[in-house]
Each structure stands twice: as structure tokens, then as C-alpha cells.
Design a protein around this motif. Structure first.
Motif, mmCIF file in Angstrom:
data_model
loop_
_atom_site.group_PDB
_atom_site.id
_atom_site.type_symbol
_atom_site.label_atom_id
_atom_site.label_comp_id
_atom_site.label_asym_id
_atom_site.label_seq_id
_atom_site.Cartn_x
_atom_site.Cartn_y
_atom_site.Cartn_z
ATOM 1 N N ALA A 17 0.828 -1.210 0.000
ATOM 2 C CA ALA A 17 0.000 0.000 0.000
ATOM 3 C C ALA A 17 0.849 1.241 0.000
ATOM 4 O O ALA A 17 0.552 2.218 -0.691
ATOM 5 N N ALA A 18 1.964 1.210 0.758
ATOM 6 C CA ALA A 18 2.855 2.380 0.798
ATOM 7 C C ALA A 18 3.495 2.616 -0.549
ATOM 8 O O ALA A 18 3.621 3.747 -1.011
ATOM 9 N N GLN A 20 2.325 1.866 -3.449
ATOM 10 C CA GLN A 20 1.366 2.382 -4.420
ATOM 11 C C GLN A 20 1.148 3.886 -4.299
ATOM 12 O O GLN A 20 0.666 4.512 -5.226
ATOM 13 N N THR A 21 1.491 4.457 -3.159
ATOM 14 C CA THR A 21 1.286 5.890 -2.986
ATOM 15 C C THR A 21 2.398 6.713 -3.611
ATOM 16 O O THR A 21 2.306 7.925 -3.658
ATOM 17 N N LYS A 70 6.623 11.783 -2.049
ATOM 18 C CA LYS A 70 6.153 10.506 -2.578
ATOM 19 C C LYS A 70 6.100 10.534 -4.103
ATOM 20 O O LYS A 70 5.132 10.112 -4.728
#
Length: 392
Positions: A17-18, A20-21, A70
């Protein structure tokens, strides 16, 4: 390395999930270096990564900031042979998802690529072609010019010569089309700033100038009284042999001698020393003007991504083309975009072989908008018909 990192992250619990950010911003670099004419002998061997090394450093700079936002930046580099298919290379980069493509190639290649259907949704950043027609009759809405035009380079030099009260110029032009374009820019500058071209000659000698310079150049440079000899020899066929050999003891400027340029290995002001050091540590050599232009082109994308905190190509392209865009290039005044021709406003260094002599625009050359617009074609002069004329 990027692929390996993605695999490792994918195997880490909770890391998917991280990962994908993190937004990915791809930048293409299409390079094409023309073969030098056989008559040109260059004692300085060209480096294989000239330009590319500057782009790589800028990617690292972008990622230094991007990791906090990010964002991750990737460079896709394609080298096109002098007789290769640049259009196919651009299609390849577009197929990889590169919406920003730096074109480090001759002006004819830049113009042809800007007209391709596949380039319609791309932003092409012209890194090194100085052709004034690319900013004029051949301009394109999808084309931004990082490199200064010949008109800007000529004006930068002309301002300094006029300021020094050297208004009488002896113009020597090489035999090639690009030399004649440089000479045209010098003539425009002379008219613009009140200088006078008192003599003109074209270099047509077929002999090896390295062997005949001492006897040939004093005879060739006999002319009526002048203050400075301006040479237009972009490929370096003969211009380096003029200094100290002219019939009259006069300075040489133009493509050789005192040269208008975006970068020089001795430039240290405005934080440039730090950039020089970082580049030298990474590339193991000094930064060239071509390196700096490619570095600037990549940094344009990184700057707007940081300012907007976005990785959406359409939003980034719109911001680059807006009045809000500015960025530092370690040359004093910040860079910004001229909406009427897509040219980046920028200071121009005036450099001798081992030192920076001055920086233009020169003091006293005023402009109602910004003194940077005293270099090159101003808004009322533009021949560009495909871009908006809104003044920022």
C-alpha cells in the motif's frame, strides 16, 4: 535497481500500500549528435555522456526532493545515430509512457519531431538547438526551449561589447549554414544596440589551418579600423586560430574567444560552485553547457512536480506554460517562460577559455517587463503564430 526495489517492497508485509502511494514521473531523453565535418580537428575528445550526465544528475536532484513528496523520477534515454530514425525513437519513448521528452538534437530534428502526431500530447523540451526559426515561424505549442536562441546569445555578447564601447565590429563567417545563421543574429544585434559592422569576410580556405594559420590569418584579417573581431564558426573549423594572429591586435569574440554560453567550468556564483562539485563527483569531469541544458530540462519537470505536489502530466505541463513557473539555474535571475514563443528567459554567461568575464543582460539595458527580455526576440517581434500571446 528500481525494479529490484519494487520486488523487495512487494515482498514486505504492509509495504504494498505504501509503494502504491509513490507517484512515478517518467522523462525521456532523445539525443542525436551530428558527425563533425571531416575538416574539423578537435583536440578535446568529446565525452560519450555529454548531456546525459547532466540529465542523470538532475534525476538524482529531483528524487532527493521527490522522496519527501512521494514522487519518483525515471529517465528513459535513447541515443539516435546521426543518420538514425529520430521519429521512431520518439514513438518508443511515448510508448513507455514518457509525456516529457527532452530533445537534445539539431534544430531540423527538433522541428520534425514537434510535428509528429505522436508528439501532440507530449511536452518536448528543446535542450540544445539554438535555431531562431524554432521560436519563430516553426514554433509549436508542444515545444519549450531550454537552450537560448542564437538571437539571445548574440544580444548577450552585443550588450557587453557596446557597454565596453567597442561598437565597430569585423564579422568573419564560416562556410556552413549554421555559421550564416549565427552571423545573421550578430547583424540583428548590431542594428538593435547601435553597433556597426564595418567589415565582413567569409572563411573559404581549403588548406589545413592548423599548418597555415601563422601566415594565412594575418593576411585574411586585414580590414578597416575595428574594435573587435566577431567570428561565426559553430563547428570550430577555424575560429580558435584567430586569437593572437589578427593583423591588428584586437579581441576575438563570438563562437570562439569571448563566448556567450549557458555554462562554464569556472562559473561559481549564485550557488554554481555547489552544482559544479556535485556534477564532478558524479561524472568525474567538469560540467559542459550541453550537460547544463539537459540538467535544466529535467529540473523543469522536477520543479513543477514539487511546486504543484502532483504527478499528473497535464497539470505539470500547464504549470510549466503558466506565468507562475520560475526556477533557479545558478545564473542569478530565475528562469521563466515567454508565452509568445516557448523560450525560457535566462541570463547568459560571457566566458573566455579559463574564466567567466561577465553575465548578460548588462546593467543599463532596460525592459518594461524584465531585463531578461532584452535578450532575443521580444513579444512584438515574434513570428510565432501557434502560441498564445498573453504577457505574464
Amino acid at each position: 535497481m528500481a525494479a529490484l526495489a519494487a520486488v523487495l517492497l512487494a515482498g514486505t508485509p504492509g509495504a504494498g500500500a505504501a509503494a502504491q502511494t509513490v507517484a512515478e514521473i517518467r522523462i525521456g531523453l532523445l539525443s542525436q549528435t551530428p558527425e563533425p565535418p571531416p575538416s574539423v580537428s578537435n583536440p578535446d575528445e568529446p565525452t560519450a555522456d555529454d548531456g546525459l550526465a547532466g540529465a542523470n544528475l538532475a534525476i538524482a536532484d529531483n528524487n532527493t526532493t521527490g522522496k519527501f513528496l512521494k514522487q519518483t523520477f525515471l529517465l528513459d534515454s535513447v541515443e539516435v545515430p546521426p543518420d538514425g530514425d529520430a521519429a521512431a525513437a520518439l514513438r518508443e519513448l511515448a510508448g513507455r509512457g514518457d509525456r516529457f521528452v527532452i530533445v537534445d538534437a539539431p534544430g531540423a530534428t527538433v522541428e520534425a519531431l514537434s510535428k509528429l502526431p505522436e508528439a501532440r500530447n507530449l511536452l518536448l523540451l528543446n535542450a540544445n538547438a539554438p535555431d531562431d526559426t524554432l521560436r519563430g515561424s516553426a514554433c509549436a505549442a508542444n515545444l519549450v526551449h531550454v537552450a537560448p536562441s542564437r538571437a539571445m546569445l548574440a544580444d548577450a555578447l552585443g550588450q557587453y561589447l557596446v557597454k565596453k564601447r567597442w561598437p565597430r565590429w569585423f564579422l568573419v563567417t564560416g562556410r556552413r549554414p549554421e555559421d550564416k545563421l549565427y552571423a545573421d543574429a550578430i547583424r540583428r544585434t548590431a542594428k538593435r544596440f547601435g553597433a556597426q559592422i564595418v567589415a565582413e569576410k567569409e572563411w573559404t580556405a581549403e588548406s589545413d589551418v592548423n599548418r597555415t594559420a601563422e601566415s594565412e590569418i594575418p593576411v585574411f584579417t586585414q580590414a578597416k579600423a575595428y574594435d573587435v573581431l566577431i567570428v561565426a564558426d559553430e563547428v570550430g573549423e577555424f575560429g580558435d586560430y584567430l586569437s593572437y594572429r589578427t593583423a591588428d591586435p584586437r579581441p576575438v569574440a563570438g563562437t570562439q574567444g569571448l563566448v556567450p554560453t549557458v555554462w562554464h567550468r569556472t562559473h561559481e556564483q549564485w550557488g554554481a560552485a555547489q552544482l559544479q562539485s556535485r556534477f564532478k563527483a558524479a561524472a568525474k569531469r567538469p560540467m559542459t553547457a550541453r550537460d547544463h541544458n539537459d540538467w535544466t530540462a529535467v529540473r523543469v519537470v522536477g520543479e513543477v512536480a514539487a511546486r504543484t505536489r502532483s504527478a499528473d502530466p497535464d497539470r505539470l505541463i500547464a504549470f510549466i506554460q503558466s506565468p507562475d513557473f520560475t526556477m533557479s539555474a545558478f545564473r542569478g535571475a530565475p528562469l521563466s517562460l515567454r508565452p509568445w514563443d516557448g523560450q525560457l528567459r535566462q541570463p547568459v554567461l560571457l566566458a573566455a577559455d579559463r574564466s567567466v568575464v561577465s553575465v548578460s543582460p548588462q546593467e543599463g539595458f532596460l525592459h518594461p517587463r524584465t531585463e531578461l527580455d532584452s535578450l532575443g526576440y521580444d513579444q512584438p517581434e515574434t513570428l510565432c503564430k501557434t502560441r498564445g500571446k498573453t504577457t505574464p
